[in-house]
Design a protein around this motif. Structure first.
Motif, PDB file in Angstrom:
ATOM      1  N   SER A  14       0.923  -1.124  -0.106  1.00  0.00           N
ATOM      2  CA  SER A  14      -0.005  -0.102  -0.105  1.00  0.00           C
ATOM      3  C   SER A  14       0.792   1.249  -0.088  1.00  0.00           C
ATOM      4  O   SER A  14       0.242   2.367  -0.399  1.00  0.00           O
ATOM      5  CB  SER A  14      -0.969   0.208   1.209  1.00  0.00           C
ATOM      6  N   GLY A 170      -2.011  -4.008   0.914  1.00  0.00           N
ATOM      7  CA  GLY A 170      -2.499  -3.809  -0.486  1.00  0.00           C
ATOM      8  C   GLY A 170      -3.148  -4.966  -1.101  1.00  0.00           C
ATOM      9  O   GLY A 170      -4.067  -5.128  -1.831  1.00  0.00           O
ATOM     10  N   ASP A 198      -7.425   1.515  -3.060  1.00  0.00           N
ATOM     11  CA  ASP A 198      -6.800   2.827  -3.000  1.00  0.00           C
ATOM     12  C   ASP A 198      -6.496   3.480  -4.202  1.00  0.00           C
ATOM     13  O   ASP A 198      -6.551   4.762  -4.464  1.00  0.00           O
ATOM     14  CB  ASP A 198      -5.352   2.446  -2.387  1.00  0.00           C
ATOM     15  N   GLY A 299      -4.328  -2.911   7.528  1.00  0.00           N
ATOM     16  CA  GLY A 299      -5.005  -1.721   7.593  1.00  0.00           C
ATOM     17  C   GLY A 299      -6.749  -1.686   6.895  1.00  0.00           C
ATOM     18  O   GLY A 299      -7.280  -0.938   7.280  1.00  0.00           O
TER      19      GLY A 299
HETATM   20  N1  LIG Z   1      -9.336   4.338   7.960  1.00  0.00           N
HETATM   21  C1  LIG Z   1      -9.331   3.625   6.878  1.00  0.00           C
HETATM   22  N2  LIG Z   1     -10.499   3.560   6.070  1.00  0.00           N
HETATM   23  C2  LIG Z   1     -10.225   2.826   5.113  1.00  0.00           C
HETATM   24  N3  LIG Z   1      -9.049   2.023   4.495  1.00  0.00           N
HETATM   25  C3  LIG Z   1      -8.036   2.150   5.603  1.00  0.00           C
HETATM   26  C4  LIG Z   1      -8.225   3.041   6.587  1.00  0.00           C
HETATM   27  N4  LIG Z   1      -6.959   3.056   7.358  1.00  0.00           N
HETATM   28  C5  LIG Z   1      -6.109   2.098   6.503  1.00  0.00           C
HETATM   29  N5  LIG Z   1      -6.849   1.667   5.432  1.00  0.00           N
HETATM   30  C6  LIG Z   1      -6.391   0.935   4.403  1.00  0.00           C
HETATM   31  O1  LIG Z   1      -5.189  -0.045   4.852  1.00  0.00           O
HETATM   32  C7  LIG Z   1      -4.197   0.053   3.891  1.00  0.00           C
HETATM   33  C8  LIG Z   1      -2.792   0.053   4.401  1.00  0.00           C
HETATM   34  O2  LIG Z   1      -2.870  -1.055   5.238  1.00  0.00           O
HETATM   35  P1  LIG Z   1      -1.418  -1.921   5.696  1.00  0.00           P
HETATM   36  O3  LIG Z   1      -1.921  -3.037   6.474  1.00  0.00           O
HETATM   37  O4  LIG Z   1      -0.635  -1.187   5.996  1.00  0.00           O
HETATM   38  O5  LIG Z   1      -1.043  -2.374   4.023  1.00  0.00           O
HETATM   39  P2  LIG Z   1       0.273  -2.638   3.488  1.00  0.00           P
HETATM   40  O6  LIG Z   1       1.030  -3.853   4.470  1.00  0.00           O
HETATM   41  O7  LIG Z   1       0.147  -2.920   1.950  1.00  0.00           O
HETATM   42  O8  LIG Z   1       1.127  -1.265   3.758  1.00  0.00           O
HETATM   43  C9  LIG Z   1      -4.437   1.652   3.191  1.00  0.00           C
HETATM   44  O9  LIG Z   1      -3.652   1.708   1.959  1.00  0.00           O
HETATM   45  C10 LIG Z   1      -5.722   1.568   3.296  1.00  0.00           C
HETATM   46  O10 LIG Z   1      -6.221   1.113   1.897  1.00  0.00           O
END
Ligand SMILES: Nc1ncnc2c1ncn2[C@@H]1O[C@H](COP(=O)(O)OP(=O)(O)O)[C@@H](O)[C@H]1O
Ligand SMILES: [Mg+2]
Length: 370
Positions: A14, A170, A198, A299
């Motif tokens: 992400s 992601g 996203d 996330g």
């Molecule tokens: N408040 C929120 N509402 C909707 N989606 C969210 C929110 N907070 C985080 N996300 C989603 O979670 C993703 C990040 O998740 P994460 O576990 O860090 O993924 P990665 O391991 O790919 O970095 C963001 O790109 C977004 O899509």
């Protein structure tokens, strides 16, 4: 518990920022102590995204992003030390995942590439760094992913209950933890979790994500488009399998949408949200039909509409946040890389051949001594 402290540094596909955790780890598990989230500066995030999604790669740009990303990883670790009052000498090692910029496990010549120069992180922090976790597994014939199942088994495994751990980054990946056969833990990438969501909000609303899934919640899912998206080859493949945003890419969605010129952007978002929920449910019913509980992290747990649809798809099987089981959903992945760093320092394997397809368990990564 032992007094071995580790830092885990993770930035997923992400590219929302670096998650850093401090944990006490021993043979029995990991105790979370503290965390620090360091968002990417906007220009650096743009550069990394560009590198990860365009076919053309400029080597000078790649080299400078490798160093710039490492400076941010080091900053995240240093901020965590300051926040917790720990010294470099208190930390056994940093496990740094790095930033994936390309993952091609099924190419004619398979490769996976994570950047954020580990030597620079060691030099800035004065702490031994373990990095480059994925390539040894791939050298042993594996996909190099997912690497978190061994950690999930260590912290979420339960002898009398069959569980699935679902990470919504992601990409979505699941770990299947059978109730009784401790050695048959497996896992794979089901497909997109947030990466397409996203991309579509960034393009249409200019925001980083669909807050709580509210934009999708107000749209109407298009069943015909959903069924078409679900025919993608990745969903039909038998595990082991892994994927990335270079596959479930802006071009992937553009190609499918070419036949739906009149579909409202909000309805596309609703359909992509349904794609994440339905493809996960299909993967779980196919590969873990006796699952009794789904524990979610990443996330995507903050996307209320996605969680609502997942619960609806999985019913009557409960879908819960990892927080209920003692670990905040935001910290599971970074804790896993702290845990994997300890595995490597202790010369224990970190991969599970049943998850990655490797021919044997291997000690992962390179060690960059302080
Ligand atoms: N408040 C929120 N509402 C909707 N989606 C969210 C929110 N907070 C985080 N996300 C989603 O979670 C993703 C990040 O998740 P994460 O576990 O860090 O993924 P990665 O391991 O790919 O970095 C963001 O790109 C977004 O899509
Ligand atoms: Mg992230």
């Amino acid at each position: 518990m032992s007094d071995e402290l580790y830092i885990g540094l993770m930035s997923g596909t992400s590219m929302d920022g670096i998650d850093a955790v401090l944990a006490r780890i021993d043979d029995h598990g990991a105790e979370f102590l503290d965390h620090q989230n360091t968002p990417w500066p906007a220009d650096l995030q743009k550069g990394l995204r560009n590198l990860a999604t365009t076919g053309q790669v400029d080597i000078d740009q790649l080299g400078s992003l490798d160093s710039l990303a490492a400076e941010q990883f080091a900053k995240a670790a240093i901020q965590l030390l300051e926040k917790t009052g720990k010294q470099a000498a208190d930390i056994s090692a940093i496990g740094s995942h790095g930033q994936t910029i390309r993952h091609r496990p099924t190419a004619a010549t398979p490769f996976t590439m994570q950047i954020a120069n580990p030597s620079l992180i060691t030099e800035r922090t004065g702490i031994t760094v373990v990095a480059d976790f994925r390539r040894r597994d791939m050298a042993a014939g594996g996909e190099g992913a997912p690497l978190v199942p061994a950690f999930h088994a260590a912290v979420f495994g339960k002898m009398d209950e069959e569980r699935v751990i679902l990470n919504l980054g992601g990409i979505a990946n699941i770990t299947h933890l059978p109730a009784d056969e401790a050695n048959s833990t497996s896992g794979f990438d089901t497909g997109p979790a947030n990466t397409l969501l996203d991309y579509w909000v960034r393009k249409n609303l200019g925001t980083n994500h669909d807050e709580d899934g509210q934009w999708a919640a107000g749209g109407s899912m298009n069943g015909e488009l959903l069924n078409r998206l679900l025919t993608d080859a990745h969903f039909q493949l038998e595990p082991p399998k892994s994927t990335g945003p270079e596959y479930f890419s802006p071009d992937w969605i553009k190609q499918h949408l070419a036949d739906y010129p009149d579909l409202a952007p909000r309805d596309v978002q609703a359909t992509l949200t349904a794609l994440t929920a339905v493809s996960i449910e299909q993967a779980i019913s196919a590969q873990a039909p006796n699952c009794q509980r789904v524990i979610t992290c990443g996330g995507g747990v903050n996307n209320g509409e996605l969680m609502r649809q997942l619960a609806e798809q999985m019913a009557p099987i409960p879908v819960e946040s990892s927080a209920i089981h003692g670990i905040d959903p935001a910290h599971v992945e970074s804790l896993a890389f702290a845990w994997l760093a300890r595995q490597t320092l202790h010369r224990h394997p970190g991969n599970l051949p049943s998850a990655t397809g490797a021919s044997h368990p291997v000690i992962l990564g390179g060690i960059y001594p302080a």
